[in-house]
Motif scaffolding. Sequence first.
Motif, mmCIF file in Angstrom:
data_model
loop_
_atom_site.group_PDB
_atom_site.id
_atom_site.type_symbol
_atom_site.label_atom_id
_atom_site.label_comp_id
_atom_site.label_asym_id
_atom_site.label_seq_id
_atom_site.Cartn_x
_atom_site.Cartn_y
_atom_site.Cartn_z
ATOM 1 N N THR A 361 0.944 -1.310 0.136
ATOM 2 C CA THR A 361 0.203 -0.088 0.047
ATOM 3 C C THR A 361 0.976 1.102 0.174
ATOM 4 O O THR A 361 2.390 1.289 0.273
ATOM 5 N N PRO A 362 0.285 2.600 -0.144
ATOM 6 C CA PRO A 362 1.278 3.650 -0.058
ATOM 7 C C PRO A 362 1.683 4.067 1.069
ATOM 8 O O PRO A 362 3.084 4.186 0.920
ATOM 9 N N PHE A 363 0.738 3.593 2.334
ATOM 10 C CA PHE A 363 0.960 3.941 3.467
ATOM 11 C C PHE A 363 2.401 3.245 3.428
ATOM 12 O O PHE A 363 3.418 3.879 4.290
ATOM 13 N N TYR A 364 2.518 1.871 3.844
ATOM 14 C CA TYR A 364 3.787 1.094 4.018
ATOM 15 C C TYR A 364 4.670 1.447 3.114
ATOM 16 O O TYR A 364 5.619 0.736 3.782
ATOM 17 N N GLN A 365 4.098 1.979 1.899
ATOM 18 C CA GLN A 365 5.501 1.802 0.742
ATOM 19 C C GLN A 365 6.405 2.746 1.763
ATOM 20 O O GLN A 365 7.561 2.741 1.597
ATOM 21 N N ILE A 366 5.708 4.689 1.952
ATOM 22 C CA ILE A 366 6.681 5.179 2.051
ATOM 23 C C ILE A 366 6.878 4.953 3.953
ATOM 24 O O ILE A 366 8.043 5.295 3.891
ATOM 25 N N PHE A 367 6.711 3.898 4.434
ATOM 26 C CA PHE A 367 7.607 3.719 5.776
ATOM 27 C C PHE A 367 8.334 2.397 5.465
ATOM 28 O O PHE A 367 9.483 2.574 5.749
ATOM 29 N N ALA A 368 7.949 1.247 4.592
ATOM 30 C CA ALA A 368 9.450 0.789 4.415
ATOM 31 C C ALA A 368 10.697 1.226 3.642
ATOM 32 O O ALA A 368 11.598 0.809 3.832
ATOM 33 N N LYS A 369 10.582 2.673 2.387
ATOM 34 C CA LYS A 369 11.182 3.389 1.981
ATOM 35 C C LYS A 369 12.297 4.284 3.463
ATOM 36 O O LYS A 369 13.461 3.131 3.129
ATOM 37 N N MET A 370 12.058 4.325 4.679
ATOM 38 C CA MET A 370 12.063 5.271 5.441
ATOM 39 C C MET A 370 13.689 3.860 6.126
ATOM 40 O O MET A 370 14.361 4.573 6.638
ATOM 41 N N ALA A 371 12.334 3.362 6.606
ATOM 42 C CA ALA A 371 13.289 1.686 7.128
ATOM 43 C C ALA A 371 14.355 1.458 6.477
ATOM 44 O O ALA A 371 15.286 0.821 6.801
ATOM 45 N N LYS A 372 13.903 1.156 4.903
ATOM 46 C CA LYS A 372 15.163 0.839 4.257
ATOM 47 C C LYS A 372 16.361 1.848 5.145
ATOM 48 O O LYS A 372 17.487 1.522 4.989
ATOM 49 N N TRP A 373 16.382 3.145 4.651
ATOM 50 C CA TRP A 373 17.537 3.924 5.072
ATOM 51 C C TRP A 373 17.784 4.166 6.199
ATOM 52 O O TRP A 373 19.266 4.121 6.434
ATOM 53 N N ILE A 374 17.731 3.967 7.095
ATOM 54 C CA ILE A 374 17.747 3.420 8.259
ATOM 55 C C ILE A 374 18.172 2.177 9.166
ATOM 56 O O ILE A 374 19.254 2.248 9.230
ATOM 57 N N TRP A 375 18.128 1.429 7.614
ATOM 58 C CA TRP A 375 18.431 -0.137 8.469
ATOM 59 C C TRP A 375 19.960 -0.345 7.417
ATOM 60 O O TRP A 375 20.919 -0.356 7.653
ATOM 61 N N VAL A 376 20.020 0.431 6.224
ATOM 62 C CA VAL A 376 21.613 0.986 5.274
ATOM 63 C C VAL A 376 22.717 1.834 6.827
ATOM 64 O O VAL A 376 23.295 1.314 5.868
ATOM 65 N N LEU A 377 21.485 2.190 6.985
ATOM 66 C CA LEU A 377 23.012 3.778 8.067
ATOM 67 C C LEU A 377 23.368 2.955 8.594
ATOM 68 O O LEU A 377 24.721 2.357 9.272
ATOM 69 N N GLN A 378 22.924 1.813 9.360
ATOM 70 C CA GLN A 378 23.422 0.866 10.456
ATOM 71 C C GLN A 378 24.500 0.071 10.267
ATOM 72 O O GLN A 378 24.885 -0.153 10.955
ATOM 73 N N GLY A 379 23.771 -0.318 9.209
ATOM 74 C CA GLY A 379 24.887 -1.404 8.638
ATOM 75 C C GLY A 379 26.186 -1.221 8.079
ATOM 76 O O GLY A 379 27.701 -1.115 7.727
ATOM 77 N N ILE A 380 26.281 0.279 7.233
ATOM 78 C CA ILE A 380 26.709 0.957 6.846
ATOM 79 C C ILE A 380 28.547 1.006 7.734
ATOM 80 O O ILE A 380 29.484 1.176 7.867
#
Length: 451
Positions: A361-380
Motif C-alpha cells: 500500500t502507499p502508506f506502507y511503501q513510504i514506511f518501508a522506504k524510511m526503514a530501508k535507509w535507516i537499516w542501511v545507515l546502521q549496516g554501513i
Amino acid sequence: MEHAATKPSKPSSNISEIVSKFAKVCKLRSIGVFPSENTNHHHRHRHHHSYRDPNDNTPPLGEDSSDATEETECDNEKIHPQPVEVLSRSNVYGDREIMKLFDVVSALKLAYVQLQEAHIPYNPDKIIAADELVVARLEALCKIKRACKERQFTNKAKFDSSASSHLRKEIQFSGMLLEELKSQVKSKNSEILRLRQELQDLELGNMGMVEKMRQLSLEKKNASVLGITTLEDAFEAASRSIHDFAKPLISLMKASGWDLDLAAKSIEDVVVYSKRPHKKYVFEAYIARRMFYGFASKCYNVEVVMRFDDPIDALAEYPNSDFAKFCAEKYLLVVHPMLEASFFGNLDHRTFVLSGKHPRTPFYQIFAKMAKWIWVLQGIAASIDPKAKAFTVHRGSKFSDTYMESVEEPMERAAVDEEQATLKVELMVMPGFKIGETLLKSRVYLSGLKS
C-alpha cells in the motif's frame, strides 16, 4: 586200555588245533630261557632222543632243523631278544611288565615242548597234563592282555580327566579374559562418548569462528566498497525519509480528526515553537526515536537491499531476511493500533505484518522506504567501525556547531545586550553518530530563532 585210548581223543583234536595256531606265534628266532628251565629242557630233549629210532632221520614232532640248531647253539648262553617294538613299549608299560610277559611266553613254549614230548612215545596222561599246562599259560597271557587293556583304559581316563581339567582352566581363563574385554569395551565406549561431545563442542566453536571470520570478511568488503561518502549519503537519505513519512502521517491524523496540538504536546509538552508549522518536528523526533531505538552496530550486507528501488520488492523476495524482520518490528513500534484504525478503519496492515507479510500500500511503501535507509545507515556504520555509536542531545543543551546542526536555516538571530544570543536546544529531531573518526551531526530544533 580202551579207556586210555579213547580219552585223549577230544583233547587231541583241540590240542592239534591250538598247536597249529600257536606254532606260528611261538616260532621265534630266539627266546630267553632261564637256567632251570633250560636244564629240564635239555634233559627232556635227551630223554626224547633215547626213544627215537636210530634209523629214523625225521626230527621230532613240531621241531625243525633250524630250531634244533638254534637250541644247540644257545646251550651255553642265555639270549635276550631286543625287538625295537618291545623297547618302545617298555616306556609305556615298564620293565617289570615286559619281564613278566617274557616269563609267561617262555613257560608257554616249555609247555608246548612238553606237549610234543608227550606224543612220542604216546602218553595220554602226559598229553592231558601238558595240554592243561598250555591252556594255563595261554590264560596267563590273556590275563596280561586284559591287564594291558585295563591300564590303557585307565591311562586314557586319566588323560581325558587331565584334558577336561585343562579345558575347564581354559574356559575359566577365557571367561576372565571376556570380562576384561567387556570392561575395556565399556571404557572405550565412554571414551568415544567423551570424544564425540568434545568433537561436537569443537564443531560448534568452529562454526562460531567461521561466522566471525565471515563477519570480518564482510566488514572489510563493505568498508572497501562503502566509504564515508556513502555513509553521509545514507544519513541524509534517512533524515529525508523520516521527514517524508511524517508528512502523510500528519495528514492522515488531520483527516482522521486528531488534535495535532494535543498530540504534539503529548510527545513534548514544553517545547517553544517559533512558528506553528514547526510542530511537525516533534512528530519527526518521535518517529526517529522509535526507528533508532535499540541501535545495534551489526554488520550485514546492505547491497542486497540497496539494489532494489522499491523496498517492497526486497521484502517480497527475502521475506525471512533481517531487513524484513526489522521492518515488521519497527512498524509495530511506530504506528500505534489506534492510529491505524483511525486512518483505515481496520488493522489490516498490522495483521499482514504480524503474519510475516508486507502490504503493498502507499502508506506502507513510504514506511518501508524510511526503514530501508535507516537499516542501511546502521549496516554501513557497523561495516566502517564495529564500535560505531549514536549520540543524543537533550533539551536545553547549549548549541555546538561541532556536534549539531539546525533543522531550520537561521535567517536572523536576536541580539541580547548587543551580543550574539546564546542558542539552546528545544528538540532533537535526528540523533548524531560517531563512526571512527567521522562525526555525523545530530539535527536539532533551536530556540531564539526568528522567522
